[in-house]
Design an enzyme around this catalytic site. Structure first.
Site, PDB file in Angstrom:
ATOM      1  N   LEU A 192    -108.471 -35.316  10.966  1.00  0.00           N
ATOM      2  CA  LEU A 192    -108.964 -35.519  12.325  1.00  0.00           C
ATOM      3  C   LEU A 192    -108.635 -34.353  13.253  1.00  0.00           C
ATOM      4  O   LEU A 192    -109.508 -33.811  13.912  1.00  0.00           O
ATOM      5  CB  LEU A 192    -108.395 -36.824  12.900  1.00  0.00           C
ATOM      6  N   PRO A 195    -108.115 -27.365  15.911  1.00  0.00           N
ATOM      7  CA  PRO A 195    -107.454 -26.357  16.755  1.00  0.00           C
ATOM      8  C   PRO A 195    -107.690 -26.566  18.245  1.00  0.00           C
ATOM      9  O   PRO A 195    -106.809 -26.304  19.064  1.00  0.00           O
ATOM     10  CB  PRO A 195    -108.082 -25.034  16.279  1.00  0.00           C
ATOM     11  N   SER A 197    -108.674 -29.517  19.759  1.00  0.00           N
ATOM     12  CA  SER A 197    -108.585 -30.897  20.238  1.00  0.00           C
ATOM     13  C   SER A 197    -107.208 -31.470  19.978  1.00  0.00           C
ATOM     14  O   SER A 197    -106.824 -31.706  18.840  1.00  0.00           O
ATOM     15  CB  SER A 197    -109.653 -31.772  19.554  1.00  0.00           C
ATOM     16  N   SER A 199    -104.998 -33.780  22.857  1.00  0.00           N
ATOM     17  CA  SER A 199    -105.103 -35.089  23.498  1.00  0.00           C
ATOM     18  C   SER A 199    -106.538 -35.440  23.885  1.00  0.00           C
ATOM     19  O   SER A 199    -106.840 -36.603  24.120  1.00  0.00           O
ATOM     20  CB  SER A 199    -104.227 -35.122  24.763  1.00  0.00           C
ATOM     21  N   ILE A 226    -103.093 -30.999   8.444  1.00  0.00           N
ATOM     22  CA  ILE A 226    -103.536 -32.104   7.602  1.00  0.00           C
ATOM     23  C   ILE A 226    -102.516 -32.335   6.488  1.00  0.00           C
ATOM     24  O   ILE A 226    -102.317 -31.468   5.624  1.00  0.00           O
ATOM     25  CB  ILE A 226    -104.921 -31.828   6.990  1.00  0.00           C
ATOM     26  N   GLU A 438     -98.884 -39.940  14.935  1.00  0.00           N
ATOM     27  CA  GLU A 438     -99.453 -41.285  15.035  1.00  0.00           C
ATOM     28  C   GLU A 438     -99.464 -41.798  16.471  1.00  0.00           C
ATOM     29  O   GLU A 438     -99.226 -42.960  16.744  1.00  0.00           O
ATOM     30  CB  GLU A 438     -98.682 -42.255  14.150  1.00  0.00           C
ATOM     31  N   THR A 440     -98.122 -39.988  20.144  1.00  0.00           N
ATOM     32  CA  THR A 440     -96.771 -39.734  20.642  1.00  0.00           C
ATOM     33  C   THR A 440     -96.231 -41.011  21.264  1.00  0.00           C
ATOM     34  O   THR A 440     -96.984 -41.852  21.764  1.00  0.00           O
ATOM     35  CB  THR A 440     -96.758 -38.623  21.710  1.00  0.00           C
TER      36      THR A 440
END
Length: 630
Positions: A192, A195, A197, A199, A226, A438, A440
């Site tokens: 997901l 670089p 993206s 928050s 990843i 997962e 913050t």
């Protein structure tokens, strides 16, 4: 084997932040309890979440009391046959120090893990997995977390997020094709984060466009951080896709999820990242260059990518609490072994009050974390769908508690704990990531507070709308008006809880009930005072979240200790002591946090801290000169 696992460093943050953004916007709509009271609103659906309902000052006990006991005899026997070889493997075959030093898991260890079935714990047996329940899974995860969090990340990135989407959203053909493969040596990954993206979920740039012949999606883009990125043959990849809005007739970008194979071509990865901890887990960038994805590999429907991803995360988050309870148990054991042998000033140091307090707090934090992990897994195994706030709390609490416990273990052991040979410095480095990935903990706290406030606000709006047709809504109006009137004259009683616990814990239960009543009043107060603008009051939201954590954890330990007392277990009195001590201090913290959001002096302090922060950011660092002025 683990939800310890679900790494991805910040990939999940995108998702959770997206949910916060959604929550902010929907809360801004639903919390207009005064401004839009004349507009009709949908009656909020019933939610059995304990946490959700405390935002209304109510006790929804069904998922907390009694403490879950969900394993039947066959499941218990199955688990027992797995615990022994798993424990033996991690004690005798896996070498966490070597894994950390070499920054990889050696092939022999990986093969042993595959042979154990550690990579497919919850995959159905008919396609090659072990078919474990969530509670069985939690117990095995706990063993891994007590030994090697880096290995746990590798296992969890594979099954807790890597192919979990196929388990949850895959159609029969997708499951039949891919689940046997992920059980037999092919690694999976969840892709997901990008670089550009962090928050901002809307800034994902990886795109998938339907080919002219309609047979493939053409994927282009890059993902970073990843977990298993350099190992994975099968990936769950999220990308922007053009989606036609049937209502407006316009096409707009929405995120979709895809099952991508490295063998499709055009999939490459960078070298393993150098990290502070969890060094043996493979973390790498992954690149997609005109990758042709068959249309049948769309997962969960076009434009449903965030739904897919959020369900993946919510479904396995309890495993982090289970894994970290294992970590804490190991830290406590090591600290206690040292404290009971170390002599200073003519006494064993475990006889000193300061050391006793450390050990007691470490033990209570473990008890709370372990209790939540098995509470939530038990809820899930009985079919509950109302656990997402509880799971978020367990992630935040476990990651912060485990850090504290490991740090205190090092402190008890002094210089010996600081040395590499103790292993605790590695554990501390490994633990640091758990407060980041997962979602913050900062984001998850806002998520818990805003979701609960939105739920409470919808019910408050329902009451206001009832006044527009009082004849048809007399029951609701009278009930709420009576509640407020007796509260105002001091005759109100908090929601009852003592009947839910063992008689020896009745006093503690009454304290929690009073906290819930005060909490509900505080939520109503901030709704009326701030309305939709509550979304901007993060100083207040954070303290509401902290109060939520304390109330929920208190209820959980009271439930577990009550069960132990009712069963007259050997550890019942010890568990009672921990539950009483935890509840007492948690109740005091709840009162302090609720006072802070209502007191002008505290609100002024929040304003001052906001100004201090702006000053420091404007100065790009510390504002004042040092005392010598140069």
């Amino acid at each position: 084997m683990l939800k310890t696992g679900r790494v991805l460093i910040q990939k999940q943050n995108i998702l959770q932040n997206a949910l916060i953004q959604r929550c902010l916007s929907t809360t801004a709509v639903n919390l207009k309890t005064v401004q839009n009271a004349d507009k009709p609103s949908k009656v909020p659906s019933e939610d059995y979440s304990f946490v959700m309902n405390i935002f209304r000052g109510q006790v929804e006990a069904r998922q907390v009391f009694p403490y879950p006991n969900v394993l039947d005899e066959e499941q218990r026997d199955t688990l027992q046959t797995l615990v022994s070889p798993t424990t033996k493997f991690f004690e005798e075959e896996n070498d966490p120090a070597r894994n950390d030093s070499e920054e990889q898991i050696n092939e022999k260890t990986l093969k042993g893990l595959w042979d154990l079935g550690a990579f497919c714990l919850q995959v159905p047996q008919d396609v090659g997995g072990l078919g474990l329940t969530n509670t069985q899974y939690a117990r095995l995860v706990e063993i891994v977390g007590g030994n090697d969090l880096g290995v746990g990340i590798t296992l969890g990135a594979h099954q807790s997020i890597g192919f979990k989407g196929i388990l949850l959203f895959g159609n029969p053909e997708q499951k039949a094709k891919y689940l046997p493969r992920v059980c037999n040596g092919e690694f999976a990954a969840f892709c997901l984060t990008e670089p550009s993206s962090g928050s901002d979920a809307g800034s994902i740039r990886t795109r998938a466009e339907l080919s002219p012949d309609g047979k493939h999606y053409i994927l282009n883009g890059a993902k970073i951080w990843i977990s298993n990125g350099g190992l994975a043959e099968i990936m769950t990849v999220f990308a922007q896709t053009p989606v036609l809005d049937e209502k407006t007739g316009k096409t707009k970008d929405k995120v979709s999820a895809f099952i991508v194979e490295r063998s499709f071509g055009g999939v490459t990865n960078g070298p393993p990242e150098k990290k502070m901890g969890i060094k043996c887990s493979n973390t790498a960038e992954v690149y997609y260059d005109n990758v042709k994805i068959p249309v049948e590999n769309l997962l969960g429907g076009l434009g449903n990518g965030f739904k897919v991803a959020m369900n993946i995360l919510n479904n396995g988050r309890f495993g982090m609490a289970a894994a970290l309870s294992g970590t804490m148990k190991s830290c406590v054991k090591q600290a206690v072994e040292f404290a009971t042998q170390r002599t200073q000033f003519g006494q064993k140091i475990n006889t000193f009050g300061s050391i006793q307090e450390k050990i007691a707090r470490m033990t209570m934090l473990h008890y709370v974390t372990e209790s939540m992990a098995y509470m939530i897994s038990g809820n899930m195994d009985t079919g509950s769908q109302h656990y997402h706030l509880e799971a978020a709390i367990s992630k935040c609490f476990a990651s912060e508690a485990a850090w504290y416990v490991c740090d205190e273990a090092i402190q008890i052991m002094g210089g010996m704990g600081y040395m590499k040979g103790s292993g605790l410095e590695r554990v501390l480095r490994d633990l640091r990531i758990f407060r980041i990935f997962e979602g913050t903990n900062d984001i998850l706290r806002l998520f818990v507070a805003l979701t609960g406030i939105q739920y409470a606000g919808a019910h408050l709006k329902e009451l206001q709308n009832a006044f527009k047709n009082p004849t048809a809504n007399l029951g609701l109006i009278f009930e709420e008006a009576s509640k407020r009137m007796v509260r105002k004259v001091g005759l109100a009683s908090p929601p009852a809880m003592e009947h839910l616990v063992h008689k020896d814990l009745a006093s503690s239960a009454n304290s929690v009930a009073k906290s819930i009543d005060m909490f509900g009043q505080s939520i109503e107060m901030v709704l009326i005072k701030y309305g939709k603008n509550i979304v901007n009051e993060q100083f207040i939201l954070n303290r509401l979240a902290s109060a939520t954590f304390d109330i929920y954890t208190s209820a959980v330990v009271l439930s577990r200790a009550s069960q132990a007392l009712k069963e007259n277990s050997e550890t019942a009195n010890h568990e009672r002591l921990m539950a009483e001590a935890w509840t007492q201090e948690a109740t005091e913290r709840v009162a302090a946090n609720l006072k802070a959001i209502a007191t002008g002096k505290n609100l002024d302090t929040f304003s001052k801290m906001s100004t201090i922060s702006r000053n420091v950011c404007a100065a790009e660092g510390i504002v004042q000169l040092n005392p010598v002025k140069f």
